[in-house]
Design an enzyme around this catalytic site. Structure first.
Site, PDB file in Angstrom:
ATOM      1  CE  LYS A  44      -3.204  -2.486   2.943  1.00  0.00           C
ATOM      2  NZ  LYS A  44      -3.681  -2.614   4.355  1.00  0.00           N
ATOM      3  N   GLY A  45       2.142   1.097   0.380  1.00  0.00           N
ATOM      4  CA  GLY A  45       2.998   2.242   0.671  1.00  0.00           C
ATOM      5  C   GLY A  45       3.205   3.233  -0.465  1.00  0.00           C
ATOM      6  CD  GLU A 100       8.613  -0.946  -2.771  1.00  0.00           C
ATOM      7  OE1 GLU A 100       7.715  -0.255  -2.254  1.00  0.00           O
ATOM      8  OE2 GLU A 100       9.061  -1.964  -2.246  1.00  0.00           O
ATOM      9  CG  ASP A 101       6.854   2.268   0.378  1.00  0.00           C
ATOM     10  OD1 ASP A 101       7.634   1.419  -0.108  1.00  0.00           O
ATOM     11  OD2 ASP A 101       6.154   2.022   1.375  1.00  0.00           O
ATOM     12  CG  ASP A 104      14.697  -0.965   5.272  1.00  0.00           C
ATOM     13  OD1 ASP A 104      15.728  -0.372   5.600  1.00  0.00           O
ATOM     14  OD2 ASP A 104      14.047  -1.660   6.068  1.00  0.00           O
ATOM     15  CE  LYS A 133      14.442   3.300   6.474  1.00  0.00           C
ATOM     16  NZ  LYS A 133      13.785   2.424   7.490  1.00  0.00           N
ATOM     17  CG  PHE A 154      10.016   3.016  11.182  1.00  0.00           C
ATOM     18  CD1 PHE A 154      10.049   1.906  10.356  1.00  0.00           C
ATOM     19  CD2 PHE A 154       8.783   3.545  11.552  1.00  0.00           C
ATOM     20  CE1 PHE A 154       8.870   1.330   9.898  1.00  0.00           C
ATOM     21  CE2 PHE A 154       7.615   2.961  11.108  1.00  0.00           C
ATOM     22  CZ  PHE A 154       7.653   1.854  10.276  1.00  0.00           C
ATOM     23  CB  VAL A 155      10.312   7.734   7.472  1.00  0.00           C
ATOM     24  CG1 VAL A 155      11.631   8.380   7.829  1.00  0.00           C
ATOM     25  CG2 VAL A 155      10.481   6.779   6.299  1.00  0.00           C
ATOM     26  CG  ASP A 161       2.184   0.972   7.433  1.00  0.00           C
ATOM     27  OD1 ASP A 161       3.125   0.724   6.639  1.00  0.00           O
ATOM     28  OD2 ASP A 161       1.692   0.121   8.189  1.00  0.00           O
ATOM     29  NE  ARG A 167      -0.892   1.840   4.749  1.00  0.00           N
ATOM     30  CZ  ARG A 167       0.184   1.084   4.564  1.00  0.00           C
ATOM     31  NH1 ARG A 167       1.211   1.558   3.906  1.00  0.00           N
ATOM     32  NH2 ARG A 167       0.244  -0.140   5.034  1.00  0.00           N
TER      33      ARG A 167
HETATM   34  P1  IMP Z   1      12.814  -3.845   2.021  1.00  0.00           P
HETATM   35  O1  IMP Z   1      12.319  -5.105   1.374  1.00  0.00           O
HETATM   36  O2  IMP Z   1      13.544  -4.112   3.305  1.00  0.00           O
HETATM   37  O3  IMP Z   1      13.625  -2.978   1.071  1.00  0.00           O
HETATM   38  O4  IMP Z   1      11.566  -3.040   2.515  1.00  0.00           O
HETATM   39  C1  IMP Z   1      10.667  -2.451   1.672  1.00  0.00           C
HETATM   40  C2  IMP Z   1       9.356  -2.210   2.393  1.00  0.00           C
HETATM   41  O5  IMP Z   1       9.487  -2.108   3.815  1.00  0.00           O
HETATM   42  C3  IMP Z   1       8.809  -0.884   1.955  1.00  0.00           C
HETATM   43  O6  IMP Z   1       8.054  -1.012   0.780  1.00  0.00           O
HETATM   44  C4  IMP Z   1       7.994  -0.447   3.148  1.00  0.00           C
HETATM   45  O7  IMP Z   1       6.689  -0.956   3.055  1.00  0.00           O
HETATM   46  C5  IMP Z   1       8.685  -1.065   4.337  1.00  0.00           C
HETATM   47  N1  IMP Z   1       9.560  -0.072   5.007  1.00  0.00           N
HETATM   48  C6  IMP Z   1      10.907  -0.017   4.977  1.00  0.00           C
HETATM   49  N2  IMP Z   1      11.370   1.016   5.710  1.00  0.00           N
HETATM   50  C7  IMP Z   1      10.280   1.640   6.199  1.00  0.00           C
HETATM   51  C8  IMP Z   1      10.098   2.808   7.020  1.00  0.00           C
HETATM   52  O8  IMP Z   1      11.042   3.513   7.449  1.00  0.00           O
HETATM   53  N3  IMP Z   1       8.801   3.138   7.296  1.00  0.00           N
HETATM   54  C9  IMP Z   1       7.730   2.426   6.853  1.00  0.00           C
HETATM   55  N4  IMP Z   1       7.868   1.344   6.074  1.00  0.00           N
HETATM   56  C10 IMP Z   1       9.125   0.951   5.750  1.00  0.00           C
END
Ligand code: IMP
Length: 176
Positions: A44-45, A100-101, A104, A133, A154-155, A161, A167
């Site tokens: 949803k992000g 993507e939002d 990470d 990030k 963490f944002v 969210d 959101r």
């Molecule tokens: P990754 O697979 O670790 O790169 O994470 C990606 C997903 O984790 C993103 O699409 C977000 O939904 C969630 N996410 C990662 N960091 C944050 C944050 O700081 N705040 C909220 N959601 C996050």
């Protein structure tokens, strides 16, 4: 960790976000020109980012929505990508833009890129993320485009969210 709205500090204001989106849209309009693009919004992000960005595109767009999760209700990645709904149309021969939002660990981005490449021979594949990030990366993956580089905070807000909340905020914020 519990997050209350009154404890949040603004990291990127609504104006800063919209300015970056304007700049990114210019780059993408320049890249695609009159070519058709299938945009994949990761729910949803990325919903706020996607809907603001696509409204600035000058090229023909088809929009698809998929849903993945990796965070559950906490503030750290579970390290496992859960494909809640990943039904896509035939993308063979299509310009494909994943939105993507935040990247990470990079696991979600890698999962998605591998999924598209395994299932289709796309004409082109680009990955864009509102936030990058970089510091938390576990796999060597980088977005083709991003708006802001963040540290390991963490944002929340503007689609992102905490336990389903925040959101709807028009800005991006963090708790100290
Ligand atoms: P990754 O697979 O670790 O790169 O994470 C990606 C997903 O984790 C993103 O699409 C977000 O939904 C969630 N996410 C990662 N960091 C944050 C944050 O700081 N705040 C909220 N959601 C996050």
């Amino acid at each position: 960790m519990e997050i209350k709205q009154e404890e949040l500090k603004i990291l990127y204001s609504e104006k800063e976000i919209q300015q970056k989106i304007e700049e990114l849209a210019l780059k993408l309009n320049d890249l695609y020109q009159d070519e058709e693009v299938t945009v994949i919004c990761t729910l949803k992000g990325a919903v706020m980012f996607t809907t603001d960005l696509v409204r600035k595109f000058n090229f023909p767009v088809k929009m698809e929505f998929i849903r993945l999760s990796s965070y559950g209700s906490g503030t750290t990645s579970s390290g496992k990508v859960n494909a809640v709904d990943i039904k896509l149309p035939d993308l063979n021969g299509k310009n494909t833009l994943i939105i993507e939002d935040i990247i990470d660990t990079g696991l979600t981005a890698k999962f998605l890129i591998d999924f598209v490449n395994l299932n289709f021979h796309v004409k082109s594949l680009k990955f864009c993320s509102l936030l990058d990030k970089k510091i938390s990366r576990k796999v060597d993956i980088h977005p083709d485009y991003y708006c802001f580089e963040t540290d390991d905070k963490f944002v929340v807000g503007y689609g992102l969210d905490y336990d389903g909340y925040f959101r709807n905020l028009p800005y991006i914020a963090y708790k100290d």
